[in-house]
Structure formats: structure tokens, C-alpha cells
Scaffold this motif. Structure first.
Motif, PDB file in Angstrom:
ATOM      1  N   HIS A  17       0.888  -1.206   0.019  1.00  0.00           N
ATOM      2  CA  HIS A  17      -0.058   0.029  -0.123  1.00  0.00           C
ATOM      3  C   HIS A  17       0.871   1.133  -0.027  1.00  0.00           C
ATOM      4  O   HIS A  17       0.805   2.120  -0.738  1.00  0.00           O
ATOM      5  CB  HIS A  17      -0.957  -0.228   1.236  1.00  0.00           C
ATOM      6  N   GLU A  21       0.966   4.123  -2.967  1.00  0.00           N
ATOM      7  CA  GLU A  21       0.964   5.445  -2.674  1.00  0.00           C
ATOM      8  C   GLU A  21       2.015   6.550  -3.384  1.00  0.00           C
ATOM      9  O   GLU A  21       2.065   7.487  -3.784  1.00  0.00           O
ATOM     10  CB  GLU A  21       0.633   5.658  -1.122  1.00  0.00           C
ATOM     11  N   ARG A  32      -5.755   5.187  -6.847  1.00  0.00           N
ATOM     12  CA  ARG A  32      -4.727   4.048  -6.244  1.00  0.00           C
ATOM     13  C   ARG A  32      -4.970   2.821  -7.467  1.00  0.00           C
ATOM     14  O   ARG A  32      -4.068   2.346  -7.635  1.00  0.00           O
ATOM     15  CB  ARG A  32      -5.448   3.658  -4.986  1.00  0.00           C
ATOM     16  N   GLU A  36      -2.007   1.044  -9.226  1.00  0.00           N
ATOM     17  CA  GLU A  36      -1.593  -0.438  -9.022  1.00  0.00           C
ATOM     18  C   GLU A  36      -1.455  -1.119 -10.397  1.00  0.00           C
ATOM     19  O   GLU A  36      -0.649  -2.138 -10.655  1.00  0.00           O
ATOM     20  CB  GLU A  36      -2.917  -1.117  -8.177  1.00  0.00           C
TER      21      GLU A  36
END
Length: 144
Positions: A17, A21, A32, A36
Motif C-alpha cells: 500500500h 501511494e 490508487r 496499481e
């Protein structure tokens, strides 16, 4: 923002995570999910270029999710140059070479910081020319 200058082993709190970010911020991605998607594409492409100890050690520096993507692809028999890597990434993602270059830079800068300078030097020594800039480094050329 966290500092990613030390090897990952010194930062056990670096999660997928947090990595996403950072990539989202560096790449100026609006979501996000987009960060990804780009991360998976670039890591899979890099995994097709690396072999041996450098591949294994780089995977060990990454969060588990990222390491699985990097090592989930069989290396190509002939590694691509940096420009070939960008063109291949563009064709696989349906983007342009310019967007693929941007995406690669956003992801590989985060990977470089997680790997640390010593491992990154070894990774770059294994790859054909043109990758240093993708990892956010100057490409030094030795005089003949």
C-alpha cells in the motif's frame, strides 16, 4: 512522505500500500487503482528482463505482492534495451511510448529506492543499456 533511501530490510514497515501511494504520487495518477495497474505492468515487464541473484535479491526488497509480480514471469531469453523495454511495455498496455516511459519511471524509481544503491548497481550492470534513466539515475558511458 516516507523516505525510501535505505535497503528494504531496514524498513520492515514498507507495505505494498505504501509503495503504491508513492507511485501514485510520483506518477500523478488520479486513483490508487491506476497506480496499481501500472505497477503490475511495469514489474511484470521488469521480471521478464532480470535473471539470477539480482532478480531474487530485488524481489526480496519488495513488498510480497510486488515480489510475486516481479518473479511471476519467466525471463525472456534476450533482454531488451531500455528503449525496447519501453516499447514492449507500451504495446502490452495499449499505451504510447511516452506514457510507458512515464509509467516505468514512476514505478522503477520506487523500486530503486527500495533496492538501495548497491543492489541497483548490480541490476543495472546485468541489464542492457538504457535502463539507468528509467530507474532515475544518470546513464554513464565508459570511454573506449
Amino acid at each position: 512522505m516516507i523516505s525510501l533511501r535505505e535497503p528494504a530490510s531496514a524498513r520492515p514497515g514498507t507495505t505494498f500500500h505504501r509503495m503504491l501511494e508513492r507511485i501514485r504520487y510520483e506518477g500523478a495518477y488520479s486513483t490508487r487503482e491506476r497506480a496499481e495497474e501500472v505497477t503490475y505492468a511495469v514489474l511484470a515487464a521488469l521480471g521478464r528482463q532480470l535473471t539470477g541473484e539480482e532478480r531474487t535479491e530485488l524481489a526480496a526488497c519488495l513488498p510480497d505482492e510486488a515480489a510475486l509480480v516481479l518473479t511471476g514471469r519467466r525471463p525472456d531469453p534476450e533482454p531488451l534495451t531500455g528503449w525496447g523495454f519501453v516499447k514492449d511495455l507500451a504495446s502490452r498496455t495499449g499505451g504510447t511510448p511516452a506514457t510507458a516511459r512515464w509509467d516505468a519511471g514512476a514505478v522503477l524509481a520506487a523500486v530503486a529506492d527500495l533496492a538501495g544503491p548497491a543492489l541497483l548497481d548490480r541490476v543495472l550492470a546485468q541489464l542492457p543499456s538504457g535502463y539507468a534513466l528509467l530507474f532515475g539515475r544518470a546513464e554513464l558511458i565508459q570511454a573506449a
